[in-house]
Design an enzyme around this catalytic site. Structure first.
Site, PDB file in Angstrom:
ATOM      1  N   GLU A   1      56.406  74.861  65.894  1.00 29.48           N
ATOM      2  CA  GLU A   1      56.665  76.240  65.080  1.00 29.48           C
ATOM      3  C   GLU A   1      57.299  77.221  66.097  1.00 29.48           C
ATOM      4  O   GLU A   1      57.143  77.063  67.347  1.00 29.48           O
ATOM      5  CB  GLU A   1      55.310  76.587  64.562  1.00 29.48           C
ATOM      6  CG  GLU A   1      54.039  76.757  65.628  1.00 29.48           C
ATOM      7  CD  GLU A   1      52.764  76.788  65.173  1.00 29.48           C
ATOM      8  OE1 GLU A   1      52.546  76.600  63.752  1.00 29.48           O
ATOM      9  OE2 GLU A   1      51.875  76.871  66.085  1.00 29.48           O
TER      10      GLU A   1
ATOM     11  N   CYS B   1      58.781  83.668  69.944  1.00 30.30           N
ATOM     12  CA  CYS B   1      57.859  82.860  70.541  1.00 30.30           C
ATOM     13  C   CYS B   1      58.299  81.344  70.141  1.00 30.30           C
ATOM     14  O   CYS B   1      58.133  81.045  69.256  1.00 30.30           O
ATOM     15  CB  CYS B   1      56.263  82.900  70.002  1.00 30.30           C
ATOM     16  SG  CYS B   1      55.114  81.954  70.828  1.00 30.30           S
TER      17      CYS B   1
ATOM     18  N   CYS C   1      50.819  68.843  72.835  1.00 38.18           N
ATOM     19  CA  CYS C   1      50.380  69.008  74.339  1.00 38.18           C
ATOM     20  C   CYS C   1      49.425  67.980  75.016  1.00 38.18           C
ATOM     21  O   CYS C   1      48.455  67.768  74.419  1.00 38.18           O
ATOM     22  CB  CYS C   1      49.954  70.461  74.587  1.00 38.18           C
ATOM     23  SG  CYS C   1      49.853  70.950  76.481  1.00 38.18           S
TER      24      CYS C   1
ATOM     25  N   CYS D   1      43.464  72.141  76.555  1.00 40.80           N
ATOM     26  CA  CYS D   1      42.555  73.187  76.905  1.00 40.80           C
ATOM     27  C   CYS D   1      41.718  73.135  75.589  1.00 40.80           C
ATOM     28  O   CYS D   1      42.081  73.011  74.451  1.00 40.80           O
ATOM     29  CB  CYS D   1      43.387  74.462  76.844  1.00 40.80           C
ATOM     30  SG  CYS D   1      44.468  74.340  78.232  1.00 40.80           S
TER      31      CYS D   1
ATOM     32  N   CYS E   1      42.430  75.459  71.969  1.00 45.18           N
ATOM     33  CA  CYS E   1      43.787  75.520  71.722  1.00 45.18           C
ATOM     34  C   CYS E   1      43.984  74.171  70.549  1.00 45.18           C
ATOM     35  O   CYS E   1      43.726  73.333  70.911  1.00 45.18           O
ATOM     36  CB  CYS E   1      44.640  75.326  72.845  1.00 45.18           C
ATOM     37  SG  CYS E   1      46.359  75.045  72.522  1.00 45.18           S
TER      38      CYS E   1
ATOM     39  N   GLY F   1      52.988  73.649  73.217  1.00 48.82           N
ATOM     40  CA  GLY F   1      53.258  72.744  74.391  1.00 48.82           C
ATOM     41  C   GLY F   1      53.196  73.436  75.629  1.00 48.82           C
ATOM     42  O   GLY F   1      53.041  74.873  75.557  1.00 48.82           O
ATOM     43  N   GLU F   2      53.277  72.705  76.815  1.00 45.36           N
ATOM     44  CA  GLU F   2      53.225  73.309  78.062  1.00 45.36           C
ATOM     45  C   GLU F   2      54.595  73.318  78.588  1.00 45.36           C
ATOM     46  O   GLU F   2      55.030  72.098  78.927  1.00 45.36           O
ATOM     47  CB  GLU F   2      52.372  72.579  79.078  1.00 45.36           C
ATOM     48  CG  GLU F   2      52.330  72.768  80.532  1.00 45.36           C
ATOM     49  CD  GLU F   2      52.355  74.307  80.938  1.00 45.36           C
ATOM     50  OE1 GLU F   2      51.464  74.867  80.772  1.00 45.36           O
ATOM     51  OE2 GLU F   2      53.237  74.859  81.508  1.00 45.36           O
TER      52      GLU F   2
ATOM     53  N   SER G   1      54.969  81.162  79.786  1.00 46.21           N
ATOM     54  CA  SER G   1      53.460  81.032  79.970  1.00 46.21           C
ATOM     55  C   SER G   1      53.302  79.671  80.463  1.00 46.21           C
ATOM     56  O   SER G   1      53.501  78.271  79.668  1.00 46.21           O
ATOM     57  CB  SER G   1      52.891  81.323  78.794  1.00 46.21           C
ATOM     58  OG  SER G   1      51.705  81.057  78.694  1.00 46.21           O
TER      59      SER G   1
ATOM     60  N   LEU H   1      44.868  82.253  82.681  1.00 45.61           N
ATOM     61  CA  LEU H   1      43.893  81.824  83.515  1.00 45.61           C
ATOM     62  C   LEU H   1      42.482  81.890  82.854  1.00 45.61           C
ATOM     63  O   LEU H   1      41.857  80.861  82.900  1.00 45.61           O
ATOM     64  CB  LEU H   1      43.696  83.393  84.322  1.00 45.61           C
ATOM     65  CG  LEU H   1      42.831  83.335  85.515  1.00 45.61           C
ATOM     66  CD1 LEU H   1      43.119  82.168  86.414  1.00 45.61           C
ATOM     67  CD2 LEU H   1      42.957  84.764  86.244  1.00 45.61           C
ATOM     68  N   HIS H   2      42.132  82.714  81.840  1.00 47.75           N
ATOM     69  CA  HIS H   2      41.194  82.286  80.932  1.00 47.75           C
ATOM     70  C   HIS H   2      39.692  82.343  81.330  1.00 47.75           C
ATOM     71  O   HIS H   2      38.592  82.299  80.834  1.00 47.75           O
ATOM     72  CB  HIS H   2      41.184  81.229  79.977  1.00 47.75           C
ATOM     73  CG  HIS H   2      42.610  81.257  79.062  1.00 47.75           C
ATOM     74  ND1 HIS H   2      42.971  82.259  78.715  1.00 47.75           N
ATOM     75  CD2 HIS H   2      43.409  80.370  79.137  1.00 47.75           C
ATOM     76  CE1 HIS H   2      44.224  81.964  78.102  1.00 47.75           C
ATOM     77  NE2 HIS H   2      44.680  80.636  78.441  1.00 47.75           N
TER      78      HIS H   2
ATOM     79  N   ASN I   1      42.211  82.812  68.392  1.00 42.89           N
ATOM     80  CA  ASN I   1      42.822  82.719  67.075  1.00 42.89           C
ATOM     81  C   ASN I   1      41.839  81.549  66.660  1.00 42.89           C
ATOM     82  O   ASN I   1      42.146  80.371  67.015  1.00 42.89           O
ATOM     83  CB  ASN I   1      44.100  82.330  66.901  1.00 42.89           C
ATOM     84  CG  ASN I   1      45.023  83.780  66.726  1.00 42.89           C
ATOM     85  OD1 ASN I   1      44.702  84.457  65.923  1.00 42.89           O
ATOM     86  ND2 ASN I   1      45.757  83.899  67.854  1.00 42.89           N
TER      87      ASN I   1
ATOM     88  N   CYS J   1      49.120  79.717  68.468  1.00 40.25           N
ATOM     89  CA  CYS J   1      49.425  78.574  68.921  1.00 40.25           C
ATOM     90  C   CYS J   1      49.041  77.501  68.308  1.00 40.25           C
ATOM     91  O   CYS J   1      47.857  76.979  68.089  1.00 40.25           O
ATOM     92  CB  CYS J   1      48.720  78.466  70.465  1.00 40.25           C
ATOM     93  SG  CYS J   1      49.117  77.365  71.621  1.00 40.25           S
TER      94      CYS J   1
HETATM   95  N1  SAH Z   1      50.948  75.907  77.415  1.00 40.92           N
HETATM   96  C1  SAH Z   1      51.351  77.281  77.646  1.00 40.92           C
HETATM   97  C2  SAH Z   1      51.809  77.937  76.714  1.00 40.92           C
HETATM   98  C3  SAH Z   1      51.480  77.997  75.419  1.00 40.92           C
HETATM   99  S1  SAH Z   1      50.035  78.660  74.863  1.00 40.92           S
HETATM  100  C4  SAH Z   1      49.978  78.012  78.219  1.00 40.92           C
HETATM  101  O1  SAH Z   1      48.991  77.377  77.972  1.00 40.92           O
HETATM  102  O2  SAH Z   1      50.176  78.962  78.824  1.00 40.92           O
HETATM  103  C5  SAH Z   1      50.391  80.264  74.841  1.00 40.92           C
HETATM  104  C6  SAH Z   1      49.129  81.220  75.039  1.00 40.92           C
HETATM  105  O3  SAH Z   1      48.206  80.964  73.937  1.00 40.92           O
HETATM  106  C7  SAH Z   1      48.365  80.508  76.305  1.00 40.92           C
HETATM  107  O4  SAH Z   1      47.684  81.582  77.010  1.00 40.92           O
HETATM  108  C8  SAH Z   1      47.054  79.873  75.679  1.00 40.92           C
HETATM  109  O5  SAH Z   1      46.040  79.748  76.244  1.00 40.92           O
HETATM  110  C9  SAH Z   1      46.885  80.845  74.414  1.00 40.92           C
HETATM  111  N2  SAH Z   1      46.161  80.003  73.280  1.00 40.92           N
HETATM  112  C10 SAH Z   1      45.905  78.768  72.987  1.00 40.92           C
HETATM  113  N3  SAH Z   1      44.806  78.613  72.008  1.00 40.92           N
HETATM  114  C11 SAH Z   1      44.872  79.991  71.673  1.00 40.92           C
HETATM  115  C12 SAH Z   1      43.862  80.318  70.540  1.00 40.92           C
HETATM  116  N4  SAH Z   1      43.192  79.557  69.787  1.00 40.92           N
HETATM  117  N5  SAH Z   1      43.752  81.615  70.324  1.00 40.92           N
HETATM  118  C13 SAH Z   1      44.273  82.576  71.271  1.00 40.92           C
HETATM  119  N6  SAH Z   1      45.394  82.215  72.264  1.00 40.92           N
HETATM  120  C14 SAH Z   1      45.257  80.710  72.317  1.00 40.92           C
HETATM  121 FE1  SF4 Z   2      46.545  74.382  77.118  1.00 40.03          FE
HETATM  122 FE2  SF4 Z   2      48.725  75.713  76.611  1.00 40.03          FE
HETATM  123 FE3  SF4 Z   2      48.498  73.055  75.925  1.00 40.03          FE
HETATM  124 FE4  SF4 Z   2      47.331  74.511  74.464  1.00 40.03          FE
HETATM  125  S1  SF4 Z   2      49.653  74.654  74.524  1.00 40.03           S
HETATM  126  S2  SF4 Z   2      46.403  72.735  75.374  1.00 40.03           S
HETATM  127  S3  SF4 Z   2      46.908  76.298  75.948  1.00 40.03           S
HETATM  128  S4  SF4 Z   2      48.701  73.941  77.964  1.00 40.03           S
END
Ligand code: SAH
Ligand code: SF4
Length: 378
Positions: free
Chosen positions: A91, A104, A111, A115, A118, A168-169, A200, A223-224, A299, A342
């Protein structure tokens, strides 16, 4: 086999033109037509000879994405779902604001990094997107939003900023992401400044150093959590690259970054990472790095196991940061009614059975981040 010119950078396009016996300026013309006029076929390229255009029609293509859904939220946020074959969807989300428009972009189908909060991570890893599939998202969004016409008239850009924050990363698909970003920055293509392209990452330390040396765009780091114990749980790649190493990489990155700070993203999860004590710990953790903190409302998605932090918890958390003289912004939730977060919509159209199976297997082996997943990283 036809070659998709949308996915070729300046050098590759120049090399391709050379194979046709054409001079480098042809590559420049092709870049202009594709990325500054949004051309989707060679017929419109009136400054290129008819003979060459006919040859290109046979040998090459300008293949944009296959869009399977186009949704607009009440607040103007627009989301495209794109089919990338073998049952995978990605997307792209456009977020209009008063003085800017942000696109975006996704870098992978799924991915590998898992995380815990996510939706994309829940799907598992499907595959890396090609340069054409990554830049194709910007190309398509510009076309759809009528942005090429406004670029040519010299009007303000409809898409003024790009963030690699979709599915994705991006640093796990390093070469293709950098190839696509180089087109974003190229004056003969999109001509965006490095400050307006943000990548990111969840913190792949060696790849952060490579990015600094090859294509230092603005950097956001997910960071989170204020400490390793919690971050290991939320962002499992932390077990490989713990916070201390991550912060050191941020400091190295800033030496070459287009902005003199890194943005730390911090998704606020109710009762997990949103206490006042954790905010204080975060202040201590990030103090060695010139940074801004972006607080992101979680989200929710089905079976996530998390909830969005309560508004008063968010403001208490933010107050601690601001009192410590950190710049902290709270991201507005956008496009909630179309699940513009995401990985959410693409997650809904995936084969849920397969996903559930994979999750069960992973839990059974209790592997967290598996070695096989780590191998796909640079
Ligand atoms: N993989 C990369 C970039 C894509 S995710 C990364 O992790 O940074 C972009 C951002 O959305 C990241 O900060 C991720 O942690 C955050 N994200 C993932 N799932 C989310 C959710 N359910 N609600 C809010 N932010 C989320
Ligand atoms: Fe983690 Fe970013 Fe991959 Fe989601 S897209 S699993 S936040 S690295």
């Amino acid at each position: 086999m036809t070659i998709n010119l949308l996915g070729l950078g300046r050098q590759e396009l120049t090399a391709y033109c050379a194979t046709l016996g054409e001079k480098p300026f042809r590559a420049k013309q092709l870049l202009h037509w594709m990325h500054q006029s949004g051309a989707a076929d060679f017929g419109v390229m009136t400054d290129i000879s008819k003979v060459l255009r006919e040859r290109l029609c046979v040998e090459a293509a300008i293949a944009g994405p296959t869009v399977v859904q186009d949704t607009v939220a009440g607040d103007g946020t627009r989301k495209w779902l794109m089919d990338v074959g073998t049952g995978n969807a990605i997307e792209t989300v456009f977020i209009p604001e008063t003085h800017r428009g942000t696109l975006c972009i996704s870098s992978q189908a799924g991915c590998a990094l898992e995380c815990s909060f996510c939706a994309t991570g829940r799907q598992g890893f499907n595959r890396n997107l090609s340069v054409g599939e990554i830049i194709g998202q910007l190309w398509w969004a510009n076309k759809c939003l009528g942005a090429y016409a406004s670029i040519n008239k010299g009007d303000a850009r409809i898409i003024s900023n790009v963030v690699m924050m979709g599915m994705g990363e991006p640093l796990a698909n390093f070469d293709n992401v950098v190839g696509a970003m180089q087109l974003m920055l190229d004056d003969d293509a999109y001509g965006l400044s490095r400050r307006r392209v943000t990548l990111s990452t969840s913190g792949l330390v060696p790849a952060m150093d490579r990015l600094r040396d090859t294509c230092p765009v603005a950097l956001a780091v997910s960071l989170h959590a204020p400490n390793d114990a919690l971050r290991n749980e939320l962002v499992p790649i932390n077990k490989k690259y713990p916070i201390r190493e991550l912060l050191a990489a941020c400091v190295r990155y800033i030496e070459k970054a287009p902005r003199d700070f890194v943005t730390f993203e911090y998704v606020l999860l109710d009762g997990v990472n949103d206490s006042v004590a954790q905010a204080r710990e975060l202040v201590e953790t990030v103090k060695s790095v010139s940074c801004k903190i972006n607080l992101i409302p979680f989200n929710p998605f089905p079976d996530s196991g998390y909830a969005r932090s309560k508004p008063d918890a968010v403001s208490r958390f933010r107050d601690v940061l601001v009192r410590a003289e950190l710049v902290a912004t709270t991201r507005k939730t956008r496009g909630d009614d179309i699940a513009a977060a995401c990985g959410q919509l693409a997650g809904q159209v995936q084969d849920k059975t397969r996903r559930a199976e994979r999750r069960n297997q992973r839990h059974a082996t209790d592997a967290g981040i598996q070695e096989s997943d780590v191998e796909v990283l640079p």
